[in-house]
Design an enzyme around this catalytic site. Structure first.
Site, mmCIF file in Angstrom:
data_model
loop_
_atom_site.group_PDB
_atom_site.id
_atom_site.type_symbol
_atom_site.label_atom_id
_atom_site.label_comp_id
_atom_site.label_asym_id
_atom_site.label_seq_id
_atom_site.Cartn_x
_atom_site.Cartn_y
_atom_site.Cartn_z
ATOM 1 N N SER A 1 -16.760 89.525 27.152
ATOM 2 C CA SER A 1 -17.399 90.703 27.745
ATOM 3 C C SER A 1 -16.617 91.925 27.300
ATOM 4 O O SER A 1 -15.388 91.869 27.159
ATOM 5 C CB SER A 1 -17.344 90.586 29.275
ATOM 6 O OG SER A 1 -17.554 91.848 29.872
ATOM 7 N N HIS B 1 -21.682 89.634 20.989
ATOM 8 C CA HIS B 1 -22.679 90.509 20.362
ATOM 9 C C HIS B 1 -22.957 90.066 18.922
ATOM 10 O O HIS B 1 -24.101 90.044 18.472
ATOM 11 C CB HIS B 1 -22.182 91.960 20.300
ATOM 12 C CG HIS B 1 -21.946 92.595 21.626
ATOM 13 N ND1 HIS B 1 -20.686 92.894 22.094
ATOM 14 C CD2 HIS B 1 -22.811 93.014 22.586
ATOM 15 C CE1 HIS B 1 -20.771 93.466 23.271
ATOM 16 N NE2 HIS B 1 -22.055 93.553 23.607
ATOM 17 N N LEU C 1 -18.040 96.019 20.736
ATOM 18 C CA LEU C 1 -18.634 94.729 20.362
ATOM 19 C C LEU C 1 -17.593 93.616 20.263
ATOM 20 O O LEU C 1 -16.449 93.855 19.895
ATOM 21 C CB LEU C 1 -19.352 94.888 19.018
ATOM 22 C CG LEU C 1 -20.421 95.975 18.971
ATOM 23 C CD1 LEU C 1 -21.059 96.024 17.588
ATOM 24 C CD2 LEU C 1 -21.488 95.768 20.033
#
Ligand code: PAF
Length: 284
Positions: free
Chosen positions: A185, A37, A33
């Protein structure tokens, strides 16, 4: 935070939890994460009584030569992050339980899955739809939170839920970026230091595309050419695609018209690591 690994237990716990005025926000993830997120968790917390996240690196959405094995995993750190954000439930299914040996169902959203990432990853979106539908059936959330970085995924899943009448609202949350503009990402950690430096070109190319659209350029060929010239400055990576499509249908656009809602999207490889990014633009 209550951590659950068994689907039956999850159903039982959530059935007991649900009440008339309670709403549940769901953030499905593949873990490792980052702030992107966590921004989804925060958005879900604001709007719902409780938030459930899932972490499951879904083998069905990786092609045979893709990075399933290499996909970064960091469960203990993820749990700490989720706890800190006040996540109420974390679902952590095991592959064997989630996809037993005789599992044979596949869910496909036919047209929206074909272009953009679907060209290079022809089985990816059916893998995403299959896992998300299974998760939705278990969690039965009121709202599903998805990041704009995976805009095609958002459209494909939205279409799936509309077509199948799944009673859940979808929220699209903005892309969270690093200081130099690179979209956050989980795969960014797979880049070498030099690749990481060049990865900022994706955001730069999209910035140029957006600038040209805003300044009134209507030829998509011209716009794409300018964006590709920026990406050609990379010595370590290679372009998968840079496309300009209608934001709803995802079909390619040739000439821009006032009022069009378009998506400029890019996918770029650094060796086996594939990065994506996009920008939504309203043509004026
Ligand atoms: O966006 C992702 O991380 C995945 O595609 C999702 C939605 C969790 C399904 O595996």
């Amino acid at each position: 935070m209550r951590v659950i690994s068994d689907s039956g237990e999850l159903r039982a716990v959530l059935t007991g939890w649900r009440g008339r005025k309670k709403t549940l926000g769901f953030v499905p993830t593949m873990g490792c994460l980052h702030e992107g997120h966590l921004s989804l968790i925060r958005a879900a917390k604001k709007e719902n009584t409780a938030v459930i996240a899932s972490i499951f690196v879904n083998p069905l959405q990786f092609g045979p030569r893709e990075d399933f094995k290499r996909y970064p995993r960091n469960l203990e750190r993820d749990k700490r992050f989720l706890k800190k954000e006040g996540t109420d439930f974390l679902f952590l299914p095991g592959v064997g339980e989630f996809y037993p040996k005789d599992f044979q169902t596949s869910v496909s959203v036919v047209y929206l899955s074909k272009g953009l990432c679907g060209k290079t990853r022809p089985t990816h979106f059916s893998g995403v739809c299959t896992v998300v539908l299974k998760l939705l059936n278990l969690v039965m959330p009121d709202r599903l939170y998805l990041g704009q970085k995976d805009y095609q995924q958002y459209r494909v899943l939205g279409q799936m839920m509309e077509d199948l009448g799944f009673p859940c609202q979808t929220r699209l949350c903005p892309i969270v970026r690093e200081e130099d503009g690179l979209a956050m990402s989980s795969r960014n950690v797979l880049l070498s230091a030099n690749e990481r430096k060049e990865a900022r070109l994706l955001h730069q190319a999209l910035g140029l595309v957006q600038g040209l659209v805003i300044s009134g350029v209507k030829s998509v060929i011209q716009i794409k050419k300018a964006g590709k010239e920026i990406l050609a400055q990379s010595s370590l990576g290679r372009l998968d695609y840079l496309e300009v499509v209608n934001a709803r249908t995802l079909s390619p656009v040739v000439k821009l018209k006032r009022g069009d809602e378009i998506l400029a999207a890019v996918a770029f490889f650094f060796k086996k690591t594939r990065l994506i990014d996009n920008v939504l633009i309203k043509v004026t």
